[in-house]
Design a protein around this motif. Sequence first.
Motif, mmCIF file in Angstrom:
data_model
loop_
_atom_site.group_PDB
_atom_site.id
_atom_site.type_symbol
_atom_site.label_atom_id
_atom_site.label_comp_id
_atom_site.label_asym_id
_atom_site.label_seq_id
_atom_site.Cartn_x
_atom_site.Cartn_y
_atom_site.Cartn_z
ATOM 1 N N CYS A 1 12.858 6.587 -10.528
ATOM 2 C CA CYS A 1 12.558 5.690 -9.408
ATOM 3 C C CYS A 1 13.806 5.314 -8.632
ATOM 4 O O CYS A 1 13.781 5.217 -7.414
ATOM 5 C CB CYS A 1 11.866 4.433 -9.912
ATOM 6 S SG CYS A 1 11.434 3.288 -8.605
ATOM 7 N N GLN A 2 14.899 5.105 -9.340
ATOM 8 C CA GLN A 2 16.131 4.715 -8.662
ATOM 9 C C GLN A 2 16.608 5.804 -7.707
ATOM 10 O O GLN A 2 17.295 5.523 -6.741
ATOM 11 C CB GLN A 2 17.233 4.401 -9.686
ATOM 12 C CG GLN A 2 16.956 3.183 -10.526
ATOM 13 C CD GLN A 2 16.906 1.894 -9.722
ATOM 14 O OE1 GLN A 2 17.547 1.767 -8.699
ATOM 15 N NE2 GLN A 2 16.128 0.938 -10.179
ATOM 16 N N LYS A 3 16.240 7.055 -7.978
ATOM 17 C CA LYS A 3 16.671 8.157 -7.124
ATOM 18 C C LYS A 3 15.652 8.474 -6.030
ATOM 19 O O LYS A 3 15.933 9.245 -5.137
ATOM 20 C CB LYS A 3 16.934 9.401 -7.975
ATOM 21 C CG LYS A 3 18.101 9.217 -8.915
ATOM 22 C CD LYS A 3 18.306 10.441 -9.755
ATOM 23 C CE LYS A 3 19.447 10.193 -10.744
ATOM 24 N NZ LYS A 3 19.633 11.288 -11.661
ATOM 25 N N ASP A 4 14.463 7.918 -6.136
ATOM 26 C CA ASP A 4 13.428 8.165 -5.135
ATOM 27 C C ASP A 4 13.737 7.305 -3.908
ATOM 28 O O ASP A 4 13.533 6.094 -3.904
ATOM 29 C CB ASP A 4 12.050 7.818 -5.712
ATOM 30 C CG ASP A 4 10.927 8.211 -4.789
ATOM 31 O OD1 ASP A 4 11.091 8.113 -3.556
ATOM 32 O OD2 ASP A 4 9.872 8.613 -5.303
ATOM 33 N N GLU A 5 14.243 7.957 -2.886
ATOM 34 C CA GLU A 5 14.718 7.241 -1.702
ATOM 35 C C GLU A 5 13.613 6.448 -1.009
ATOM 36 O O GLU A 5 13.836 5.336 -0.536
ATOM 37 C CB GLU A 5 15.347 8.238 -0.726
ATOM 38 C CG GLU A 5 16.340 7.588 0.196
ATOM 39 C CD GLU A 5 17.162 8.624 0.938
ATOM 40 O OE1 GLU A 5 17.204 8.498 2.169
ATOM 41 O OE2 GLU A 5 17.741 9.514 0.302
ATOM 42 N N ALA A 6 12.410 7.018 -0.942
ATOM 43 C CA ALA A 6 11.302 6.330 -0.273
ATOM 44 C C ALA A 6 10.945 5.033 -1.004
ATOM 45 O O ALA A 6 10.703 3.995 -0.375
ATOM 46 C CB ALA A 6 10.093 7.243 -0.176
ATOM 47 N N ARG B 1 3.327 5.853 -2.923
ATOM 48 C CA ARG B 1 4.567 6.571 -3.250
ATOM 49 C C ARG B 1 4.801 6.582 -4.755
ATOM 50 O O ARG B 1 5.349 7.557 -5.279
ATOM 51 C CB ARG B 1 5.750 5.947 -2.523
ATOM 52 C CG ARG B 1 5.699 6.196 -1.028
ATOM 53 C CD ARG B 1 6.999 5.796 -0.375
ATOM 54 N NE ARG B 1 6.963 5.939 1.051
ATOM 55 C CZ ARG B 1 7.071 7.080 1.717
ATOM 56 N NH1 ARG B 1 7.208 8.209 1.065
ATOM 57 N NH2 ARG B 1 7.034 7.095 3.032
ATOM 58 N N CYS B 2 4.410 5.524 -5.454
ATOM 59 C CA CYS B 2 4.579 5.488 -6.912
ATOM 60 C C CYS B 2 3.762 6.579 -7.573
ATOM 61 O O CYS B 2 4.177 7.158 -8.569
ATOM 62 C CB CYS B 2 4.162 4.129 -7.460
ATOM 63 S SG CYS B 2 5.417 2.870 -7.265
ATOM 64 N N GLU B 3 2.595 6.859 -7.020
ATOM 65 C CA GLU B 3 1.742 7.871 -7.620
ATOM 66 C C GLU B 3 2.371 9.258 -7.519
ATOM 67 O O GLU B 3 2.222 10.084 -8.407
ATOM 68 C CB GLU B 3 0.375 7.869 -6.926
ATOM 69 C CG GLU B 3 -0.639 8.725 -7.634
ATOM 70 C CD GLU B 3 -2.032 8.455 -7.136
ATOM 71 O OE1 GLU B 3 -2.870 8.062 -7.963
ATOM 72 O OE2 GLU B 3 -2.283 8.633 -5.928
ATOM 73 N N SER C 1 0.831 -1.209 0.000
ATOM 74 C CA SER C 1 0.000 0.000 0.000
ATOM 75 C C SER C 1 0.862 1.253 0.000
ATOM 76 O O SER C 1 0.600 2.207 -0.741
ATOM 77 C CB SER C 1 -0.920 0.007 1.232
ATOM 78 O OG SER C 1 -1.843 -1.040 1.163
ATOM 79 N N GLU C 2 1.884 1.249 0.818
ATOM 80 C CA GLU C 2 2.802 2.385 0.880
ATOM 81 C C GLU C 2 3.480 2.611 -0.469
ATOM 82 O O GLU C 2 3.557 3.739 -0.971
ATOM 83 C CB GLU C 2 3.853 2.160 1.967
ATOM 84 C CG GLU C 2 4.866 3.268 2.082
ATOM 85 C CD GLU C 2 5.962 2.972 3.094
ATOM 86 O OE1 GLU C 2 7.020 3.641 3.004
ATOM 87 O OE2 GLU C 2 5.793 2.088 3.962
#
Length: 194
Positions: A74-79, A65-67, A60-61
């Motif tokens: 994506c590779q740089k999105d730490e979350a 977060r993808c939205e 769910s998280e």
Amino acid sequence: MSPEVASVIVAAISALLGWSFGRRSEQAAKQQYELDAISFAGSWYSDLRSWASEAILLLSEAAERCESSDPTNCQKDEALMCCRYRLSALIDRGRFFLPNRMHENYGIHKPEAYRGVRHPALDYLVGAYQIIADEAVAVEEFGFKSRRRALVELKRQFVSAIQVVIDPRHHAQEISRLVEDSRRENLEQASSIE
């Protein structure tokens, strides 16, 4: 009474008492074994539900977060990277509950836990791991319009696969039966006291 006859009677009584105590001890051991088995099964189900709940929360998280993330970074999105790491660990922990099948036929060159065919529930988590890493997987391989939609659907499939294993409908029926039996016993005891 002669000492020999008394001795035989005492021996017979001792043998009978020994047999009776042995029988009771055997029954107590059997009951303890059954209680231990029930306790182990309950603990296993509890651990499985806890693990599955953690995976559901993580899916769910990740979907949320993808939205909000930039699909090209994506590779740089730490979350999201954190979601991937945690999902990877959940997949491996899931092997404790849902081991691979046919492990003697497939992947015999791999380490023991990875031989065979993965349980379908773990396949959904592996698919989610791949989708979090690359939105193109969601679109091209899974046929979804977005990573978020793919993750939501994989979460639903995961929940369904786990539900087959846990069988909550059966447990709900058993609990209802136990409550009804307890209620009936209490009523019978109350009426016998009056």
